[in-house]
Design a protein around this motif. Structure first.
Motif, mmCIF file in Angstrom:
data_model
loop_
_atom_site.group_PDB
_atom_site.id
_atom_site.type_symbol
_atom_site.label_atom_id
_atom_site.label_comp_id
_atom_site.label_asym_id
_atom_site.label_seq_id
_atom_site.Cartn_x
_atom_site.Cartn_y
_atom_site.Cartn_z
ATOM 1 N N ALA A 266 0.833 -1.213 0.000
ATOM 2 C CA ALA A 266 0.000 0.000 0.000
ATOM 3 C C ALA A 266 0.863 1.256 0.000
ATOM 4 N N VAL A 267 1.914 1.263 0.819
ATOM 5 C CA VAL A 267 2.807 2.422 0.873
ATOM 6 C C VAL A 267 3.479 2.646 -0.481
ATOM 7 N N LEU A 268 3.966 1.580 -1.076
ATOM 8 C CA LEU A 268 4.664 1.714 -2.355
ATOM 9 C C LEU A 268 3.721 2.155 -3.471
ATOM 10 N N ILE A 269 2.533 1.586 -3.530
ATOM 11 C CA ILE A 269 1.562 1.981 -4.560
ATOM 12 C C ILE A 269 1.166 3.441 -4.391
ATOM 13 N N TYR A 270 0.876 3.850 -3.153
ATOM 14 C CA TYR A 270 0.496 5.249 -2.898
ATOM 15 C C TYR A 270 1.655 6.175 -3.263
ATOM 16 N N GLY A 271 2.871 5.803 -2.871
ATOM 17 C CA GLY A 271 4.033 6.637 -3.163
ATOM 18 C C GLY A 271 4.319 6.769 -4.642
ATOM 19 N N ILE A 272 4.159 5.692 -5.377
ATOM 20 C CA ILE A 272 4.372 5.739 -6.830
ATOM 21 C C ILE A 272 3.304 6.616 -7.484
ATOM 22 N N ALA A 273 2.049 6.474 -7.038
ATOM 23 C CA ALA A 273 0.939 7.216 -7.633
ATOM 24 C C ALA A 273 0.949 8.696 -7.268
ATOM 25 N N ASN A 274 1.334 9.034 -6.036
ATOM 26 C CA ASN A 274 1.181 10.409 -5.565
ATOM 27 C C ASN A 274 2.480 11.172 -5.336
ATOM 28 N N TRP A 275 3.575 10.472 -5.114
ATOM 29 C CA TRP A 275 4.822 11.152 -4.799
ATOM 30 C C TRP A 275 5.938 10.816 -5.775
ATOM 31 N N ASP A 276 5.621 10.160 -6.870
ATOM 32 C CA ASP A 276 6.611 9.854 -7.909
ATOM 33 C C ASP A 276 7.826 9.100 -7.382
ATOM 34 N N TYR A 277 7.579 8.116 -6.524
ATOM 35 C CA TYR A 277 8.687 7.283 -6.038
ATOM 36 C C TYR A 277 9.487 6.752 -7.221
ATOM 37 N N GLY A 278 10.785 6.798 -7.104
ATOM 38 C CA GLY A 278 11.667 6.266 -8.131
ATOM 39 C C GLY A 278 12.031 7.249 -9.222
ATOM 40 N N ASN A 279 11.516 8.471 -9.187
ATOM 41 C CA ASN A 279 11.779 9.453 -10.243
ATOM 42 C C ASN A 279 12.871 10.453 -9.872
ATOM 43 N N SER A 280 13.689 10.104 -8.899
ATOM 44 C CA SER A 280 14.749 11.001 -8.457
ATOM 45 C C SER A 280 15.883 10.161 -7.891
ATOM 46 N N THR A 281 17.066 10.736 -7.887
ATOM 47 C CA THR A 281 18.147 10.086 -7.151
ATOM 48 C C THR A 281 17.897 10.333 -5.664
ATOM 49 N N PHE A 282 18.482 9.501 -4.827
ATOM 50 C CA PHE A 282 18.271 9.634 -3.388
ATOM 51 C C PHE A 282 18.772 10.985 -2.918
ATOM 52 N N HIS A 283 17.936 11.677 -2.143
ATOM 53 C CA HIS A 283 18.319 12.975 -1.596
ATOM 54 C C HIS A 283 17.649 13.185 -0.239
ATOM 55 N N LEU A 284 18.238 14.086 0.534
ATOM 56 C CA LEU A 284 17.715 14.438 1.845
ATOM 57 C C LEU A 284 16.848 15.683 1.727
ATOM 58 N N LYS A 285 15.949 15.836 2.691
ATOM 59 C CA LYS A 285 15.130 17.042 2.747
ATOM 60 C C LYS A 285 15.088 17.513 4.187
ATOM 61 N N ASP A 286 15.405 18.765 4.407
ATOM 62 C CA ASP A 286 15.365 19.341 5.747
ATOM 63 C C ASP A 286 14.167 20.270 5.827
ATOM 64 N N GLU A 287 13.131 19.806 6.528
ATOM 65 C CA GLU A 287 11.894 20.591 6.653
ATOM 66 C C GLU A 287 11.888 21.450 7.907
ATOM 67 N N GLY A 288 12.911 21.323 8.742
ATOM 68 C CA GLY A 288 12.919 22.022 10.019
ATOM 69 C C GLY A 288 12.172 21.226 11.075
ATOM 70 N N TRP A 289 12.153 21.759 12.273
ATOM 71 C CA TRP A 289 11.447 21.101 13.376
ATOM 72 C C TRP A 289 10.117 21.796 13.621
ATOM 73 N N PHE A 290 10.098 22.682 14.602
ATOM 74 C CA PHE A 290 8.887 23.406 14.977
ATOM 75 C C PHE A 290 9.207 24.888 14.886
ATOM 76 N N GLY A 291 8.343 25.640 14.277
ATOM 77 C CA GLY A 291 8.597 27.070 14.210
ATOM 78 C C GLY A 291 7.875 27.732 13.067
ATOM 79 N N ARG A 292 7.882 29.026 13.102
ATOM 80 C CA ARG A 292 7.182 29.828 12.093
ATOM 81 C C ARG A 292 7.804 29.705 10.712
ATOM 82 N N ASP A 293 9.086 29.389 10.649
ATOM 83 C CA ASP A 293 9.760 29.322 9.363
ATOM 84 C C ASP A 293 9.633 27.954 8.694
ATOM 85 N N THR A 294 8.882 27.034 9.285
ATOM 86 C CA THR A 294 8.660 25.722 8.667
ATOM 87 C C THR A 294 7.330 25.724 7.926
ATOM 88 N N SER A 295 7.179 24.798 6.997
ATOM 89 C CA SER A 295 5.971 24.796 6.166
ATOM 90 C C SER A 295 4.722 24.433 6.950
#
Length: 168
Positions: free
Chosen positions: A5-34
């Motif tokens: 289920a995770v893999l199917i959802y990820g392929i359908a909605n998040w384009d799993y496999g369409n990028s090289t491996f990379h990190l993402k820093d979203e921050g912790w808690f605060g006004r400057d985070t999304s």
């Protein structure tokens, strides 16, 4: 089934496999985070809640309380680790070590609560969702404006409190 289920959802909605491996820093808690940290609380709470749900299933399948608690927690930790790793191959997501820390914390607390029912009687972690009853309500996992995360101290879990109505 959960992995599929995770893999199917990820392929359908998040384009799993369409990028090289990379990190993402979203921050912790605060006004400057999304999301002001609501994403991190969501990782904690869902890992916590699903560990309990899986533990319940394992117990229903005949495992002892201790085995069910361990297997439920480890199943969710494995699933969430897989999800973070494959997020690393999604152009829109990326592997977030901060999400992983919150996943581990949620699973860890669920495991401890399973080992110590007296703690579970006293403290609970909850998520409240206030729907708008429109098509966006199906995106509740990341509809952060409608979510509240709570720590509940349950008075009826303390033996020195004898008021039977506090359980309500």
């Amino acid at each position: 089934g959960s992995v599929g289920a995770v893999l199917i959802y990820g392929i359908a909605n998040w384009d799993y496999g369409n990028s090289t491996f990379h990190l993402k820093d979203e921050g912790w808690f605060g006004r400057d985070t999304s999301s002001g940290g609501a994403d991190k609380l969501g990782h904690f709470w869902s890992a916590y809640a699903l560990s309990h749900a899986y533990s319940y299933l394992y117990h229903k399948w005949g495992y002892t309380e201790g085995e069910a608690n361990l297997y439920g927690s480890m199943s969710i930790l494995g699933l969430y680790t897989l999800m973070e790793v494959v997020d690393g191959f999604s152009p829109s997501q990326g592997f977030s070590y901060k999400d992983m820390i919150m996943n581990i914390a949620g699973v860890g607390i669920a495991y401890l609560w399973g080992k110590s029912p007296s703690l579970a009687r006293k403290i609970d972690f909850r998520m409240e969702y206030k729907p708008e009853f429109n098509s966006n309500d199906f995106e509740f996992a990341d509809n952060y404006e409608r979510q509240s995360f709570l720590i509940a101290f349950k008075a009826d879990g303390f033996d020195f409190i004898k008021n039977r109505y506090l359980r309500y």
